[in-house]
Design a protein around this motif. Structure first.
Motif, PDB file in Angstrom:
ATOM      1  N   PHE A 213      -8.062   5.752  -1.643  1.00 23.05           N
ATOM      2  CA  PHE A 213      -8.540   5.581  -0.448  1.00 23.05           C
ATOM      3  C   PHE A 213      -8.046   6.721   0.539  1.00 23.05           C
ATOM      4  O   PHE A 213      -6.845   7.151   0.447  1.00 23.05           O
ATOM      5  N   LYS A 214      -8.873   7.339   1.393  1.00 23.86           N
ATOM      6  CA  LYS A 214      -8.581   8.413   2.306  1.00 23.86           C
ATOM      7  C   LYS A 214      -8.047   8.108   3.371  1.00 23.86           C
ATOM      8  O   LYS A 214      -6.982   8.744   3.909  1.00 23.86           O
TER       9      LYS A 214
ATOM     10  N   GLU B 238      -4.106  16.784  -0.841  1.00 28.84           N
ATOM     11  CA  GLU B 238      -4.458  15.928   0.045  1.00 28.84           C
ATOM     12  C   GLU B 238      -3.873  14.508  -0.234  1.00 28.84           C
ATOM     13  O   GLU B 238      -3.644  14.170  -1.210  1.00 28.84           O
ATOM     14  N   LYS B 239      -3.857  13.685   0.942  1.00 30.67           N
ATOM     15  CA  LYS B 239      -2.903  12.467   0.591  1.00 30.67           C
ATOM     16  C   LYS B 239      -4.043  11.324   0.268  1.00 30.67           C
ATOM     17  O   LYS B 239      -5.036  11.247   0.993  1.00 30.67           O
ATOM     18  N   ARG B 240      -3.729  10.304  -0.701  1.00 28.51           N
ATOM     19  CA  ARG B 240      -4.574   9.167  -0.857  1.00 28.51           C
ATOM     20  C   ARG B 240      -3.765   7.832  -0.720  1.00 28.51           C
ATOM     21  O   ARG B 240      -2.336   8.042  -0.763  1.00 28.51           O
ATOM     22  N   TYR B 241      -4.347   6.752  -0.730  1.00 29.26           N
ATOM     23  CA  TYR B 241      -3.781   5.587  -0.706  1.00 29.26           C
ATOM     24  C   TYR B 241      -4.074   4.503  -1.881  1.00 29.26           C
ATOM     25  O   TYR B 241      -5.146   4.663  -2.278  1.00 29.26           O
TER      26      TYR B 241
ATOM     27  N   ILE C 282       0.839  -1.184  -0.133  1.00 27.44           N
ATOM     28  CA  ILE C 282      -0.105  -0.116   0.233  1.00 27.44           C
ATOM     29  C   ILE C 282       1.086   1.344  -0.297  1.00 27.44           C
ATOM     30  O   ILE C 282       1.885   1.283   0.882  1.00 27.44           O
ATOM     31  N   LYS C 283       0.618   2.259  -0.916  1.00 26.20           N
ATOM     32  CA  LYS C 283       1.509   3.144  -0.980  1.00 26.20           C
ATOM     33  C   LYS C 283       0.322   4.533  -1.121  1.00 26.20           C
ATOM     34  O   LYS C 283      -0.604   4.489  -1.364  1.00 26.20           O
ATOM     35  N   ASN C 284       0.991   5.596  -0.541  1.00 29.25           N
ATOM     36  CA  ASN C 284       0.614   6.810  -0.714  1.00 29.25           C
ATOM     37  C   ASN C 284       0.854   7.813  -1.652  1.00 29.25           C
ATOM     38  O   ASN C 284       1.945   7.731  -2.342  1.00 29.25           O
TER      39      ASN C 284
END
Length: 383
Positions: free
Chosen positions: A39-40, A13-16, A4-6
């Motif tokens: 994904f938040k 904004e950050k997401r995955y 899983i990476k961001n």
């Protein structure tokens, strides 16, 4: 193992996201992987990853090749293009570009439910006159998604359609798009006074034949039989991609031959002679085979928008009632009924494939016919 990476959006904004191996494609023998993103939180991504692994282990996972509404639309429109005329494809593409894709294009296909569809139908109802057509086209893409197995049910089938707007009904009733017998005579007399014999011949033909404008603009002189006063209608002028004018089959795909009155035929003969003289000066020989009856200055297709300019010009100059060019087809139909023609005769002359079209679209009759109807009723009762 899937990691899983961001990543960051443009707004910071950050997401995955993650990518996972899902097996070998039995058709190509190549390894398959699928990516999930947006994904938040990392926890949301981990949960989705766990569910995917379980599906893969149980053999219930099927790789989705179309994840969004836009993805499915792109697959559907490619098939749709092969099933319709070029002009229909252009019209449909425009509806999606202007109304459907801006609203629904980014949605995940499996997330679209009846509430989402209902919300957009209500929005289209609020701002578009032809909201039903927009909804119908939007639903076609989800029908395609059902066929391809991306979703189980088309949620548009569960939408409650809003009722027709009262103001639209009142406007339709107020603006009847046809002339009475007296109005048509006045219109043609005014047009005859103008220095535009081509327009006079065209509008006279439309009013006395009932043919569609596109059919008239596609006519060549070998479609006109001056000896028998007949015209063969087997094609139509239409607009395709990149605004290109082209010849296609008639709207129904069926050719028909209609009888014309002698005066209309005589006017066409006069136009043919005048066309020969006028275009000889411009350097064009209009006696060649397949010469267009109604041509432009360079002896090619007349722009369909030209007729609106001509008809509005004469209506405003002589303060006549306003109708559209297509209104002359309505006029022909109404006056045929008024003259006593049967529904079947009108259907055949106008080129409708079924009688219901004739009844639905042209059930209106002129005010004179309405008045005569109540007079007949009163005379019958004799009270």
């Amino acid at each position: 193992m899937a990691a899983i990476k961001n990543y960051s959006l443009q707004n910071g904004e950050k997401r995955y996201q993650f990518q996972i191996y899902v097996g070998v494609d039995p058709l190509t023998g190549k390894e398959q992987r699928t990516t999930r993103r947006g994904f938040k939180t990392k926890k949301e991504a981990q949960l989705a990853l766990s569910r995917l692994r379980l599906e893969i282990e149980n053999g219930t996972f099927r790789k989705t090749t179309a994840e969004t509404y836009l993805d499915v639309y792109n697959l559907w429109i490619e098939q749709y293009q092969n099933t319709v005329e070029e002009s229909t494809f252009v019209k449909t593409s425009g509806i999606f570009k202007n109304h459907v894709l801006p609203a629904m294009g980014a949605y995940k296909i499996e997330k679209i439910n009846v509430e989402v569809c209902q919300r957009h139908v209500n929005e289209w109802y609020g701002k578009l006159k032809k909201y039903r057509a927009v909804k119908s086209y939007a639903a076609k893409v989800l029908d395609f998604a059902v066929k391809r197995g991306y979703i189980q049910l088309n949620p548009f089938t569960l939408v409650d359609m809003p009722a027709a707007k009262k103001e639209d009904i009142e406007q339709e009733e107020a603006q009847e798009n046809f002339y009475t017998k007296e109005q048509l005579i006045q219109f043609l007399k005014c047009l005859e006074k103008e220095d535009n014999f081509k327009a006079y011949a065209l509008f006279r033909l439309l009013a006395f034949s009932g043919m569609r404008k596109g059919e008239a603009l596609a006519l060549t002189w070998n479609d006109v039989n001056f000896k028998t006063n007949e015209i063969r209608i087997n094609k139509a002028l239409s607009r395709g991609t990149n605004n290109r004018l082209y010849i296609k089959s008639t709207k129904t795909g069926i050719a028909r031959t209609i009888k014309m009155d002698e005066n209309s035929t005589r006017i066409l003969q006069e136009w043919k002679k005048k066309q020969k003289q006028d275009y000889l000066i411009l350097g064009y020989n209009t006696l060649k085979s397949r010469q267009l009856v109604f041509n432009n200055e360079t002896n090619t297709f007349l722009q369909p928008t030209k007729t609106r300019k001509w008809i509005v010009q004469v209506q405003e100059k002589y303060k006549l009632e306003k109708i559209t060019t297509h209104g002359l087809r309505h006029t022909h139909c109404s006056l045929l009924f008024e003259a006593g023609a049967s529904i079947k005769e009108v259907q055949d002359r106008l080129g409708h494939t079924d009688v219901q079209t004739t009844m639905n679209i042209y059930a209106h009759v002129t005010q004179k016919a309405k008045e005569e109807a109540i007079q007949k009723f009163e005379k019958y009762l004799n009270i």
